[in-house]
Each structure stands twice: as structure tokens, then as C-alpha cells.
Design a protein around this motif. Structure first.
Motif, PDB file in Angstrom:
ATOM      1  N   TYR A 194       0.807  -1.205   0.000  1.00  0.00           N
ATOM      2  CA  TYR A 194       0.000   0.000   0.000  1.00  0.00           C
ATOM      3  C   TYR A 194       0.847   1.263   0.000  1.00  0.00           C
ATOM      4  CZ  TYR A 194      -4.184  -2.683   0.139  1.00  0.00           C
ATOM      5  OH  TYR A 194      -5.190  -3.534  -0.216  1.00  0.00           O
ATOM      6  N   SER A 195       2.031   1.234   0.565  1.00  0.00           N
ATOM      7  CA  SER A 195       2.878   2.420   0.511  1.00  0.00           C
ATOM      8  C   SER A 195       3.392   2.632  -0.912  1.00  0.00           C
ATOM      9  CB  SER A 195       4.034   2.317   1.498  1.00  0.00           C
ATOM     10  OG  SER A 195       4.871   1.237   1.179  1.00  0.00           O
ATOM     11  N   VAL A 196       3.731   1.568  -1.617  1.00  0.00           N
ATOM     12  CA  VAL A 196       4.178   1.685  -3.009  1.00  0.00           C
ATOM     13  C   VAL A 196       3.022   2.143  -3.894  1.00  0.00           C
ATOM     14  CG1 VAL A 196       5.011   0.386  -5.008  1.00  0.00           C
ATOM     15  CG2 VAL A 196       6.070   0.052  -2.775  1.00  0.00           C
ATOM     16  N   MET A 197       1.819   1.635  -3.642  1.00  0.00           N
ATOM     17  CA  MET A 197       0.659   2.078  -4.428  1.00  0.00           C
ATOM     18  C   MET A 197       0.410   3.568  -4.222  1.00  0.00           C
ATOM     19  SD  MET A 197      -1.968  -1.160  -4.014  1.00  0.00           S
ATOM     20  CE  MET A 197      -3.336  -0.083  -3.852  1.00  0.00           C
ATOM     21  N   GLY A 198       0.522   4.036  -2.975  1.00  0.00           N
ATOM     22  CA  GLY A 198       0.323   5.457  -2.687  1.00  0.00           C
ATOM     23  C   GLY A 198       1.372   6.317  -3.367  1.00  0.00           C
ATOM     24  N   LEU A 199       2.617   5.878  -3.335  1.00  0.00           N
ATOM     25  CA  LEU A 199       3.696   6.607  -3.982  1.00  0.00           C
ATOM     26  C   LEU A 199       3.464   6.678  -5.493  1.00  0.00           C
ATOM     27  CD1 LEU A 199       6.507   7.956  -3.624  1.00  0.00           C
ATOM     28  CD2 LEU A 199       7.471   5.714  -4.127  1.00  0.00           C
ATOM     29  N   ALA A 200       3.079   5.561  -6.098  1.00  0.00           N
ATOM     30  CA  ALA A 200       2.820   5.536  -7.543  1.00  0.00           C
ATOM     31  C   ALA A 200       1.648   6.451  -7.888  1.00  0.00           C
ATOM     32  CB  ALA A 200       2.538   4.104  -8.000  1.00  0.00           C
ATOM     33  N   PHE A 201       0.587   6.422  -7.079  1.00  0.00           N
ATOM     34  CA  PHE A 201      -0.567   7.285  -7.340  1.00  0.00           C
ATOM     35  C   PHE A 201      -0.154   8.751  -7.307  1.00  0.00           C
ATOM     36  CE2 PHE A 201      -3.965  10.005  -5.841  1.00  0.00           C
ATOM     37  CZ  PHE A 201      -4.931   9.769  -6.807  1.00  0.00           C
ATOM     38  N   GLN A 202       0.597   9.154  -6.279  1.00  0.00           N
ATOM     39  CA  GLN A 202       1.000  10.555  -6.174  1.00  0.00           C
ATOM     40  C   GLN A 202       1.912  10.958  -7.327  1.00  0.00           C
ATOM     41  OE1 GLN A 202       2.454  11.820  -2.388  1.00  0.00           O
ATOM     42  NE2 GLN A 202       0.748  10.918  -1.281  1.00  0.00           N
ATOM     43  N   PHE A 203       2.812  10.064  -7.731  1.00  0.00           N
ATOM     44  CA  PHE A 203       3.704  10.366  -8.853  1.00  0.00           C
ATOM     45  C   PHE A 203       2.902  10.612 -10.125  1.00  0.00           C
ATOM     46  CE2 PHE A 203       5.931   8.807 -12.617  1.00  0.00           C
ATOM     47  CZ  PHE A 203       7.013   9.672 -12.638  1.00  0.00           C
ATOM     48  N   PHE A 204       2.011   9.678 -10.453  1.00  0.00           N
ATOM     49  CA  PHE A 204       1.239   9.827 -11.686  1.00  0.00           C
ATOM     50  C   PHE A 204       0.227  10.965 -11.595  1.00  0.00           C
ATOM     51  CE2 PHE A 204       2.784   5.478 -12.351  1.00  0.00           C
ATOM     52  CZ  PHE A 204       3.343   5.658 -13.610  1.00  0.00           C
ATOM     53  N   ASP A 205      -0.300  11.220 -10.408  1.00  0.00           N
ATOM     54  CA  ASP A 205      -1.222  12.341 -10.231  1.00  0.00           C
ATOM     55  C   ASP A 205      -0.509  13.646 -10.547  1.00  0.00           C
ATOM     56  OD1 ASP A 205      -3.535  13.859  -9.375  1.00  0.00           O
ATOM     57  OD2 ASP A 205      -2.467  14.219  -7.506  1.00  0.00           O
TER      58      ASP A 205
END
Length: 80
Positions: free
Chosen positions: A23-34
Motif C-alpha cells: 500500500y505504501s508503493v501504491m500510494g507513492l505511484a498514485f502521487q507520482f502519476f497524479d
């Protein structure tokens, strides 16, 4: 065989670490792409963390809405 709680006995420290990492990697990926897509489309990114607790911007601080006939606005709103 092991009672009603038997399926939950397999959750251990490794499971908790794996869940946290996922979930931390998913959050990081979401913020990057956002942020990348927001910059590419010229819109503001989603608010995170402390920004969620701030009061909304006043009417003077808000950017005026673009014209419906503006082609850039139409392209951006189509992609939403």
C-alpha cells in the motif's frame, strides 16, 4: 479443524510488512502519476495530508473557469 479463527492464524509479521509495502508503493505511484498528469494537463493535483485540513480557497484566490469554447479546456475536460 482449527476453529473459526484458523484462517487468521497465518497472518504474521511478514504478512503485515508485505501489506504495508504494497500500500505504501501504491500510494507513492498514485502521487507520482497524479502530479505528472496534472502538470501535463495543466490542472491542480489532488490534495494530500495537511492540505486536506486547510480551509477552501476564497473566491478571489480561485482561478476563473475557462470558456466552454476554449479548445484546450474542451480537450482537458474530455480526458477527465
Amino acid at each position: 479443524a482449527g476453529g473459526a479463527m484458523a484462517p487468521y492464524r497465518v497472518v504474521g509479521p511478514a504478512s503485515l510488512v508485505a501489506w504495508f509495502m504494497q500500500y505504501s508503493v501504491m500510494g507513492l505511484a498514485f502521487q507520482f502519476f497524479d502530479h505528472a498528469l496534472s502538470k501535463a494537463l495543466g490542472v491542480k493535483p489532488v490534495w494530500y495530508g495537511e492540505e486536506l485540513m486547510l480551509p477552501p480557497p476564497s473566491k478571489e484566490e480561485q482561478t476563473p473557469s475557462p470558456s466552454q469554447s476554449d479548445p484546450a479546456f474542451r480537450a482537458k475536460s474530455t480526458l477527465k
